[in-house]
Design a protein around this motif. Sequence first.
Motif, PDB file in Angstrom:
ATOM      1  N   MET A  15       0.854  -1.168   0.000  1.00  8.87           N
ATOM      2  CA  MET A  15       0.000   0.000   0.000  1.00  8.87           C
ATOM      3  C   MET A  15       0.899   1.229   0.000  1.00  8.87           C
ATOM      4  N   ILE A  16       0.553   2.174  -0.845  1.00  5.05           N
ATOM      5  CA  ILE A  16       1.295   3.432  -0.906  1.00  5.05           C
ATOM      6  C   ILE A  16       0.362   4.570  -0.525  1.00  5.05           C
ATOM      7  N   PHE A  17       0.828   5.406   0.387  1.00  8.06           N
ATOM      8  CA  PHE A  17       0.182   6.679   0.672  1.00  8.06           C
ATOM      9  C   PHE A  17       1.131   7.762   0.173  1.00  8.06           C
ATOM     10  N   ARG A  18       0.665   8.528  -0.785  1.00 10.38           N
ATOM     11  CA  ARG A  18       1.442   9.642  -1.325  1.00 10.38           C
ATOM     12  C   ARG A  18       1.029  10.883  -0.546  1.00 10.38           C
ATOM     13  N   LEU A  19       1.974  11.500   0.133  1.00 10.18           N
ATOM     14  CA  LEU A  19       1.666  12.585   1.050  1.00 10.18           C
ATOM     15  C   LEU A  19       2.105  13.934   0.495  1.00 10.18           C
ATOM     16  N   SER A  20       1.284  14.953   0.755  1.00  9.02           N
ATOM     17  CA  SER A  20       1.720  16.314   0.471  1.00  9.02           C
ATOM     18  C   SER A  20       2.806  16.669   1.475  1.00  9.02           C
ATOM     19  N   HIS A  21       3.584  17.689   1.173  1.00  6.44           N
ATOM     20  CA  HIS A  21       4.651  18.101   2.085  1.00  6.44           C
ATOM     21  C   HIS A  21       4.088  18.492   3.449  1.00  6.44           C
ATOM     22  N   LYS A  22       2.964  19.226   3.456  1.00  4.29           N
ATOM     23  CA  LYS A  22       2.349  19.645   4.718  1.00  4.29           C
ATOM     24  C   LYS A  22       1.946  18.447   5.571  1.00  4.29           C
ATOM     25  N   LEU A  23       1.352  17.461   4.953  1.00  2.00           N
ATOM     26  CA  LEU A  23       0.920  16.278   5.691  1.00  2.00           C
ATOM     27  C   LEU A  23       2.124  15.463   6.164  1.00  2.00           C
ATOM     28  N   SER A  24       3.119  15.322   5.317  1.00  2.00           N
ATOM     29  CA  SER A  24       4.317  14.587   5.686  1.00  2.00           C
ATOM     30  C   SER A  24       4.993  15.213   6.903  1.00  2.00           C
ATOM     31  N   THR A  25       5.075  16.531   6.913  1.00  2.00           N
ATOM     32  CA  THR A  25       5.673  17.245   8.045  1.00  2.00           C
ATOM     33  C   THR A  25       4.846  17.035   9.308  1.00  2.00           C
ATOM     34  N   LYS A  26       3.527  17.138   9.187  1.00  2.00           N
ATOM     35  CA  LYS A  26       2.644  16.991  10.345  1.00  2.00           C
ATOM     36  C   LYS A  26       2.782  15.614  10.998  1.00  2.00           C
ATOM     37  N   ILE A  27       2.814  14.565  10.193  1.00  2.00           N
ATOM     38  CA  ILE A  27       2.827  13.211  10.772  1.00  2.00           C
ATOM     39  C   ILE A  27       4.237  12.644  10.932  1.00  2.00           C
ATOM     40  N   LYS A  28       5.224  13.472  10.611  1.00  2.00           N
ATOM     41  CA  LYS A  28       6.634  13.081  10.816  1.00  2.00           C
ATOM     42  C   LYS A  28       6.979  11.783  10.081  1.00  2.00           C
ATOM     43  N   SER A  29       6.633  11.733   8.797  1.00  2.00           N
ATOM     44  CA  SER A  29       6.834  10.511   8.021  1.00  2.00           C
ATOM     45  C   SER A  29       8.250  10.350   7.488  1.00  2.00           C
ATOM     46  N   GLY A  30       9.076  11.366   7.649  1.00  2.00           N
ATOM     47  CA  GLY A  30      10.438  11.292   7.123  1.00  2.00           C
ATOM     48  C   GLY A  30      10.479  11.736   5.673  1.00  2.00           C
ATOM     49  N   LYS A  31      11.637  11.591   5.082  1.00  2.00           N
ATOM     50  CA  LYS A  31      11.827  12.018   3.694  1.00  2.00           C
ATOM     51  C   LYS A  31      11.020  11.129   2.749  1.00  2.00           C
ATOM     52  N   LEU A  32      10.253  11.771   1.891  1.00  2.00           N
ATOM     53  CA  LEU A  32       9.431  11.026   0.937  1.00  2.00           C
ATOM     54  C   LEU A  32      10.249  10.675  -0.294  1.00  2.00           C
ATOM     55  N   LYS A  33       9.997   9.493  -0.832  1.00  2.00           N
ATOM     56  CA  LYS A  33      10.703   9.059  -2.034  1.00  2.00           C
ATOM     57  C   LYS A  33       9.742   9.006  -3.205  1.00  2.00           C
ATOM     58  N   GLU A  34      10.304   9.012  -4.384  1.00  2.00           N
ATOM     59  CA  GLU A  34       9.496   8.850  -5.587  1.00  2.00           C
ATOM     60  C   GLU A  34       9.256   7.367  -5.784  1.00  2.00           C
ATOM     61  N   MET A  35       8.023   7.022  -6.107  1.00  2.00           N
ATOM     62  CA  MET A  35       7.673   5.624  -6.348  1.00  2.00           C
ATOM     63  C   MET A  35       6.716   5.559  -7.533  1.00  2.00           C
ATOM     64  N   PRO A  36       6.835   4.521  -8.366  1.00  2.00           N
ATOM     65  CA  PRO A  36       5.860   4.351  -9.445  1.00  2.00           C
ATOM     66  C   PRO A  36       4.503   3.960  -8.857  1.00  2.00           C
ATOM     67  N   LEU A  37       3.496   4.009  -9.684  1.00  2.00           N
ATOM     68  CA  LEU A  37       2.158   3.598  -9.260  1.00  2.00           C
ATOM     69  C   LEU A  37       2.217   2.167  -8.730  1.00  2.00           C
ATOM     70  N   GLU A  38       1.543   1.933  -7.626  1.00  2.00           N
ATOM     71  CA  GLU A  38       1.466   0.599  -7.009  1.00  2.00           C
ATOM     72  C   GLU A  38       0.967  -0.412  -8.053  1.00  2.00           C
ATOM     73  N   GLU A  39       1.513  -1.612  -8.015  1.00  2.00           N
ATOM     74  CA  GLU A  39       1.092  -2.685  -8.924  1.00  2.00           C
ATOM     75  C   GLU A  39      -0.426  -2.878  -8.857  1.00  2.00           C
ATOM     76  N   ASN A  40      -0.972  -2.786  -7.650  1.00  2.00           N
ATOM     77  CA  ASN A  40      -2.421  -2.813  -7.454  1.00  2.00           C
ATOM     78  C   ASN A  40      -2.863  -1.348  -7.310  1.00  2.00           C
ATOM     79  N   PRO A  41      -3.356  -0.724  -8.380  1.00  2.00           N
ATOM     80  CA  PRO A  41      -3.681   0.701  -8.314  1.00  2.00           C
ATOM     81  C   PRO A  41      -4.773   1.043  -7.300  1.00  2.00           C
TER      82      PRO A  41
END
Length: 172
Positions: free
Chosen positions: A1-27
């Motif tokens: 499962m992939i959650f793609r986060l906006s910068h604001k949301l990533s900062t709020k939940i302290k998710s760490g540095k976000l990486k680029e990922m292709p679309l999940e095999e199961n869209p």
Amino acid sequence: MIFRLSHKLSTKIKSGKLKEMPLEENPLADWSSHLFVVDHTQYIIMSNTESMYSCVMYGDDINHDSQFIQRAFSTIREFMEEDGLLSIYEEFIISSSGTVSFAKALNRQVTGSMNELVMTATTALESEEIAPHDLGFELNNLLLSAIATKADRGYGRPKEAFRKLVDQKRND
């Protein structure tokens, strides 16, 4: 499962540095999420990345990535159950929940559609007495150009696009 986060949301939940990922095999297990504020209240919109099928939850009390994951799954499940799609959630989404990754937005088209959904959500929340849960039903009937197929004449509705995605996944 992939959650793609906006910068604001990533900062709020302290998710760490976000990486680029292709679309999940199961869209159906690839969701884009954004934090927005209306009248001093935080909300989080979660949209299936490919179909833009969306639901909204309160975000004020979510401060860590584990809280986000738990509430996101709960909100998506509750929304899909009320929308008559619980079996799809159980078949295609919860089965992908074993490993959760956080990533950057897939592309500008998704970011633009998310911004359009947030503008609509903001207007609805400011002008109407509507619960975040109920807002998803309005958002999923919007016409969006980013999810249109040739047959859609330039625009598609998230709910219809999500159902097409489910049909396509079942036929794989």
